[in-house]
Write a protein that holds these residues in place. Structure first.
Motif, mmCIF file in Angstrom:
data_model
loop_
_atom_site.group_PDB
_atom_site.id
_atom_site.type_symbol
_atom_site.label_atom_id
_atom_site.label_comp_id
_atom_site.label_asym_id
_atom_site.label_seq_id
_atom_site.Cartn_x
_atom_site.Cartn_y
_atom_site.Cartn_z
ATOM 1 N N GLY A 1 0.818 -1.211 0.000
ATOM 2 C CA GLY A 1 0.000 0.000 0.000
ATOM 3 C C GLY A 1 0.847 1.255 0.000
ATOM 4 N N ARG A 2 1.887 1.276 0.830
ATOM 5 C CA ARG A 2 2.786 2.440 0.857
ATOM 6 C C ARG A 2 3.459 2.625 -0.502
ATOM 7 N NH1 ARG A 2 7.416 0.847 4.082
ATOM 8 N NH2 ARG A 2 8.098 0.035 2.069
ATOM 9 N N ALA A 3 3.944 1.538 -1.081
ATOM 10 C CA ALA A 3 4.618 1.622 -2.375
ATOM 11 C C ALA A 3 3.669 2.159 -3.440
ATOM 12 C CB ALA A 3 5.160 0.255 -2.781
ATOM 13 N N TYR A 4 2.417 1.698 -3.398
ATOM 14 C CA TYR A 4 1.463 2.152 -4.412
ATOM 15 C C TYR A 4 1.125 3.631 -4.219
ATOM 16 C CZ TYR A 4 -2.262 1.643 -7.869
ATOM 17 O OH TYR A 4 -3.054 1.757 -8.991
ATOM 18 N N ASP A 5 0.974 4.047 -2.986
ATOM 19 C CA ASP A 5 0.717 5.462 -2.727
ATOM 20 C C ASP A 5 1.872 6.323 -3.227
ATOM 21 O OD1 ASP A 5 -1.690 4.829 -1.547
ATOM 22 O OD2 ASP A 5 -0.929 4.936 0.519
ATOM 23 N N PHE B 1 -2.707 -14.495 -11.268
ATOM 24 C CA PHE B 1 -3.734 -13.474 -11.455
ATOM 25 C C PHE B 1 -3.328 -12.152 -10.800
ATOM 26 C CE2 PHE B 1 -6.017 -17.578 -11.515
ATOM 27 C CZ PHE B 1 -6.518 -17.526 -12.802
ATOM 28 N N ALA B 2 -2.618 -12.227 -9.676
ATOM 29 C CA ALA B 2 -2.165 -11.004 -9.014
ATOM 30 C C ALA B 2 -1.186 -10.229 -9.892
ATOM 31 C CB ALA B 2 -1.511 -11.351 -7.673
ATOM 32 N N SER B 3 -0.420 -10.935 -10.732
ATOM 33 C CA SER B 3 0.497 -10.262 -11.655
ATOM 34 C C SER B 3 -0.277 -9.421 -12.665
ATOM 35 C CB SER B 3 1.356 -11.292 -12.392
ATOM 36 O OG SER B 3 2.194 -11.992 -11.510
ATOM 37 N N LYS B 4 -1.404 -9.952 -13.129
ATOM 38 C CA LYS B 4 -2.229 -9.204 -14.082
ATOM 39 C C LYS B 4 -2.900 -8.016 -13.395
ATOM 40 C CE LYS B 4 -3.072 -13.369 -16.816
ATOM 41 N NZ LYS B 4 -4.064 -14.171 -17.553
ATOM 42 N N PHE B 5 -3.312 -8.217 -12.159
ATOM 43 C CA PHE B 5 -3.845 -7.099 -11.382
ATOM 44 C C PHE B 5 -2.797 -5.993 -11.299
ATOM 45 C CE2 PHE B 5 -4.134 -4.789 -7.404
ATOM 46 C CZ PHE B 5 -5.462 -4.372 -7.381
ATOM 47 N N TYR B 6 -1.552 -6.383 -11.054
ATOM 48 C CA TYR B 6 -0.450 -5.416 -10.961
ATOM 49 C C TYR B 6 -0.337 -4.593 -12.248
ATOM 50 C CZ TYR B 6 4.420 -3.788 -10.755
ATOM 51 O OH TYR B 6 5.566 -3.017 -10.779
ATOM 52 N N LEU B 7 -0.456 -5.241 -13.402
ATOM 53 C CA LEU B 7 -0.347 -4.519 -14.671
ATOM 54 C C LEU B 7 -1.433 -3.453 -14.788
ATOM 55 C CD1 LEU B 7 0.468 -7.470 -17.108
ATOM 56 C CD2 LEU B 7 2.050 -5.781 -16.161
ATOM 57 N N LEU B 8 -2.647 -3.788 -14.384
ATOM 58 C CA LEU B 8 -3.719 -2.791 -14.406
ATOM 59 C C LEU B 8 -3.469 -1.698 -13.367
ATOM 60 C CD1 LEU B 8 -6.871 -5.085 -14.804
ATOM 61 C CD2 LEU B 8 -5.857 -3.579 -16.536
ATOM 62 N N ALA B 9 -2.967 -2.097 -12.204
ATOM 63 C CA ALA B 9 -2.708 -1.119 -11.142
ATOM 64 C C ALA B 9 -1.653 -0.106 -11.569
ATOM 65 C CB ALA B 9 -2.262 -1.837 -9.867
ATOM 66 N N CYS C 1 16.924 -10.595 -6.676
ATOM 67 C CA CYS C 1 16.179 -9.570 -7.400
ATOM 68 C C CYS C 1 15.297 -8.811 -6.414
ATOM 69 C CB CYS C 1 15.321 -10.181 -8.499
ATOM 70 S SG CYS C 1 14.061 -11.307 -7.890
ATOM 71 N N PHE C 2 14.775 -7.686 -6.868
ATOM 72 C CA PHE C 2 13.814 -6.955 -6.059
ATOM 73 C C PHE C 2 12.445 -7.586 -6.270
ATOM 74 C CE2 PHE C 2 16.880 -3.377 -6.799
ATOM 75 C CZ PHE C 2 17.343 -3.335 -5.502
ATOM 76 N N ARG C 3 11.943 -8.301 -5.282
ATOM 77 C CA ARG C 3 10.620 -8.905 -5.394
ATOM 78 C C ARG C 3 9.582 -7.963 -4.790
ATOM 79 N NH1 ARG C 3 10.438 -14.246 -6.889
ATOM 80 N NH2 ARG C 3 12.457 -15.301 -7.019
ATOM 81 N N PHE C 4 8.333 -8.204 -5.141
ATOM 82 C CA PHE C 4 7.255 -7.354 -4.650
ATOM 83 C C PHE C 4 6.079 -8.229 -4.261
ATOM 84 C CE2 PHE C 4 3.711 -4.404 -4.881
ATOM 85 C CZ PHE C 4 4.237 -3.295 -4.228
ATOM 86 N N ASP C 5 5.366 -7.825 -3.231
ATOM 87 C CA ASP C 5 4.225 -8.581 -2.720
ATOM 88 C C ASP C 5 3.003 -8.290 -3.586
ATOM 89 O OD1 ASP C 5 2.301 -9.906 -1.306
ATOM 90 O OD2 ASP C 5 2.528 -8.736 0.541
ATOM 91 N N LEU C 6 2.889 -9.012 -4.698
ATOM 92 C CA LEU C 6 1.800 -8.791 -5.643
ATOM 93 C C LEU C 6 0.442 -9.101 -5.024
ATOM 94 C CD1 LEU C 6 3.460 -10.505 -8.734
ATOM 95 C CD2 LEU C 6 3.227 -8.047 -8.365
ATOM 96 N N ARG C 7 0.367 -10.194 -4.280
ATOM 97 C CA ARG C 7 -0.914 -10.574 -3.671
ATOM 98 C C ARG C 7 -1.324 -9.572 -2.598
ATOM 99 N NH1 ARG C 7 0.663 -16.822 -2.671
ATOM 100 N NH2 ARG C 7 2.557 -15.765 -2.008
ATOM 101 N N GLY C 8 -0.339 -9.051 -1.867
ATOM 102 C CA GLY C 8 -0.634 -8.035 -0.862
ATOM 103 C C GLY C 8 -1.167 -6.764 -1.502
ATOM 104 N N LEU C 9 -0.620 -6.405 -2.665
ATOM 105 C CA LEU C 9 -1.123 -5.230 -3.385
ATOM 106 C C LEU C 9 -2.579 -5.423 -3.768
ATOM 107 C CD1 LEU C 9 -0.517 -2.483 -4.793
ATOM 108 C CD2 LEU C 9 -0.009 -3.824 -6.849
ATOM 109 N N ALA C 10 -2.919 -6.614 -4.262
ATOM 110 C CA ALA C 10 -4.304 -6.883 -4.646
ATOM 111 C C ALA C 10 -5.238 -6.821 -3.447
ATOM 112 C CB ALA C 10 -4.393 -8.251 -5.322
ATOM 113 N N ARG C 11 -4.789 -7.355 -2.305
ATOM 114 C CA ARG C 11 -5.632 -7.310 -1.105
ATOM 115 C C ARG C 11 -5.846 -5.880 -0.620
ATOM 116 N NH1 ARG C 11 -2.542 -11.963 0.226
ATOM 117 N NH2 ARG C 11 -1.079 -10.695 1.435
#
Length: 500
Positions: free
Chosen positions: A196-200, A465-473, A419-429
């Motif tokens: 959430g912080r990263a997205y903000d 599916f969370a990866s695709k959500f990320y693309l839209l986000a 690599c720099f990983r990211f919590d894709l599922r957490g972003l979707a939640r």
């Protein structure tokens, strides 16, 4: 304006005067990228390149030399910046192993000489690129590239702070990265991923981000760059850029995926079954069947051609796939599967490096890639024996491994990729409702996006599916920001010559 209208106008003639053509040299070996020609680029619907949006959804980046704007092209690696990127640009990557002049045979140059030269050139590259930075920060992922870079930074730019990102539990390299920095006498900081912080932070940068990519580490980068800025850093050192001339050996999994990539069009209902929808591996394998071998080399799970057409409401995915024609000559001439993969890496580099370029520009931070230094690159490509680039059994970056071994013994990230990983599922939640609201606002452009989100909400705990959500986000808020002046009472016309 509905989807049919948009599709119908793709082949139409531009009603208004064609805007000035803009071309930007984005090759990292040319130094820092100047985005000033963009100036205050029009924030309107007609300036967007619809096929580039399809690129983003299909592959997470825009195929170079195109950009998200119709009248803006980039001269990325493999493109000669002196040619016109708008009219029939020619791609040729000169750093294929088969194109190298005769390199020294194995053992012809003593290891100590090679390692000493490598250290000197890398230190020189760091010193040149960071000149004028008062408080640079090294993005220390914990991999071979960033560890070797840290060794050179400790000598050439000891005022640097190392910053490691903990994106998830899969690869926690903070402890080893901190150990490296401490032994080298460098300050070290860590940042734990909060989706959430990263997205903000990303949303705050959107109005100032010059172009758009949806690279799967872009949110991490926005998070990291904001952290650097808040801690009064004035520049970022990124250790990307060495793969293109060191080489990218193929392993069993790479060859298997290439064999599975058959360009099939599977019914999307196959992903809805309880067995498949809960299994990332099954989803990934079925998605691979829908790709071609070249695009399967690009990382991550992305939207299929069928899904992209459904998101737009008309057939556009084939136009995105056609952009591969630009690279056809080099792919056909490639001497090996490794050579084809190296081309895919160079093409995808437009996203891997661009995410940093765009974010740094938005943050008014300097960004440097010392591994892209021409003197260092040319020495490795011409003067280092083959077995020090790729060793027996497909061991990559042998020279770099030996360089690290001079300072550290058996660090875990030498065996496993960092690599720099990211919590894709957490972003979707955390951000589903917000992204769904963006999708509703962008229905004139992507009428199928709200429905895709609604029908897949229960599946977003699967990274596929969370990866695709990320693309839209990543894509929707940037597009909405540029659609502020979208025309409501006139036709939108897109010129086929700059959208194909």
């Amino acid at each position: 304006m509905n989807a049919a209208t948009l599709g119908g106008h793709l082949d139409a003639t531009v009603h208004a005067a064609t805007p000035d053509r803009i071309q930007i040299n984005a090759s990292p070996d040319a130094g820092e990228v100047d985005f000033s020609p963009l100036g205050e680029h029009d924030h309107d619907f007609a300036s967007l390149d619809l096929v580039s949006i399809a690129d983003l959804l299909r592959n997470a980046f825009v195929y170079p030399p195109h950009t998200i704007y119709r009248n803006v092209k980039i001269a990325a690696t493999g493109f000669d910046p002196t040619q016109d990127m708008h009219d029939h640009p020619q791609f040729h990557f000169a750093f294929q192993a088969a194109l190298a002049p005769s390199r020294p045979p194995a053992g012809a140059v003593p290891d100590p000489v090679l390692l000493q030269t490598f250290h000197r050139l890398l230190c020189d590259a760091v010193a040149r690129s960071t000149a004028g930075m008062q408080s640079p920060w090294l993005l220390q992922s914990g991999g071979k590239d960033s560890t070797s870079m840290a060794i050179a930074v400790a000598e050439a730019c000891p005022r640097t702070t190392c910053l490691t990102y903990l994106g998830g539990k899969e690869e926690d390299e903070v402890a080893s990265a901190r150990f490296v920095a401490k032994k080298l006498g460098l300050r070290h900081e860590a940042l734990v991923c909060d989706p959430g912080r990263a997205y903000d932070r990303y949303l705050a940068l959107v109005p100032r981000t010059p172009l758009l990519t949806a690279d799967f580490a872009a949110l991490s980068y926005a998070d990291l760059a904001t952290e650097v800025g808040q801690n009064r850093g004035d520049g970022i050192i990124d250790a990307l850029g060495s793969d293109q001339y060191f080489g990218v050996p193929l392993h069993r999994q790479d060859r298997l995926l290439a064999m599975l990539a058959r360009r099939l069009r599977l019914p999307q209902d196959v992903f809805k079954s309880r067995l498949v929808s809960r299994s990332f591996k099954l989803c990934f394998a079925l998605a691979t069947l829908q790709m071609n071998g070249f695009e399967r080399y690009f990382p991550g799970s992305r939207f299929s051609d069928t899904e992209v057409d459904e998101l737009f409401g008309w057939n556009i995915a084939s136009r995105s796939r056609k952009r591969m024609d630009t690279f056809h000559a080099d792919i056909t001439a490639a001497a090996s599967a490794e050579a084809v993969r190296r081309i895919s890496l160079v093409v995808g580099e437009s996203a891997h490096l661009a995410k940093g370029m765009y974010v740094a520009s938005a943050m008014a931070l300097r960004l440097v890639y010392p591994y892209c230094d021409p003197k260092l690159r040319d020495w490795i490509f011409h003067d280092v024996p083959d077995d020090m680039l790729i060793g027996p059994g497909g061991v990559n970056k042998v020279l770099m491994r030996k360089y690290i071994a001079q300072h550290f013994e058996q660090l875990p990230y030498v065996q496993t990729k960092g690599c720099f990983r990211f919590d894709l599922r957490g972003l979707a939640r955390q951000r589903f409702d917000q992204v769904h609201a963006f999708a509703l606002q962008a229905q004139a452009l992507l009428p199928g996006a709200p429905r895709w989100l609604e029908t897949h909400r229960s599946r977003l705990d699967n990274k596929y599916f969370a990866s695709k959500f990320y693309l839209l986000a990543m894509t929707l808020p940037w597009l909405l920001n540029r659609m502020q002046a979208a025309p409501r009472h006139q036709d939108v016309a897109i010129n086929e010559s700059v959208s194909s």
